[in-house]
Design a protein around this motif. Sequence first.
Motif, PDB file in Angstrom:
ATOM      1  N   ALA A  77      13.977  30.777  35.117  1.00  0.00           N
ATOM      2  CA  ALA A  77      15.166  30.583  34.282  1.00  0.00           C
ATOM      3  C   ALA A  77      14.880  30.931  32.828  1.00  0.00           C
ATOM      4  CB  ALA A  77      15.648  29.141  34.392  1.00  0.00           C
ATOM      5  N   THR A  78      13.735  30.538  32.319  1.00  0.00           N
ATOM      6  CA  THR A  78      13.394  30.846  30.931  1.00  0.00           C
ATOM      7  C   THR A  78      13.167  32.337  30.738  1.00  0.00           C
ATOM      8  OG1 THR A  78      12.354  28.681  30.757  1.00  0.00           O
ATOM      9  CG2 THR A  78      11.848  30.264  29.041  1.00  0.00           C
ATOM     10  N   ALA A  79      12.503  32.979  31.678  1.00  0.00           N
ATOM     11  CA  ALA A  79      12.281  34.426  31.574  1.00  0.00           C
ATOM     12  C   ALA A  79      13.608  35.179  31.640  1.00  0.00           C
ATOM     13  CB  ALA A  79      11.353  34.891  32.687  1.00  0.00           C
ATOM     14  N   THR A  84      17.801  38.385  28.930  1.00  0.00           N
ATOM     15  CA  THR A  84      19.213  38.744  28.752  1.00  0.00           C
ATOM     16  C   THR A  84      19.769  38.324  27.403  1.00  0.00           C
ATOM     17  OG1 THR A  84      19.951  36.691  29.796  1.00  0.00           O
ATOM     18  CG2 THR A  84      19.658  38.621  31.222  1.00  0.00           C
ATOM     19  N   GLY A  85      19.125  37.378  26.737  1.00  0.00           N
ATOM     20  CA  GLY A  85      19.591  36.973  25.432  1.00  0.00           C
ATOM     21  C   GLY A  85      20.587  35.832  25.454  1.00  0.00           C
TER      22      GLY A  85
END
Length: 89
Positions: A77-79, A84-85
């Motif tokens: 989720a963090t990556a 995607t910003g």
Amino acid sequence: MTALVAVPALVWVTVLVVVGGLALLRGQDVLQRLIALDLLAVLVVALLALLSYLRGVPHYLDAAVALALLSLVATVATARYLATGGPLE
């Protein structure tokens, strides 16, 4: 014989957790901190698995599996958020 191998492994993993914590604190950008946090999660899973083996308590192994799954979801989720910003883009 098991204590001969497991206790030094337990000490070694504990030392690596301290080193991983220092890497987390000294990370220069978000990606380095994310990798250090993922490393810490893997080390804590290994620590829980070793404790489960040494003490013969299966609850530690259940906690290790749950932590591994949560760590995987959080890292992905963090990556994705960083790539995607934004959360929904």
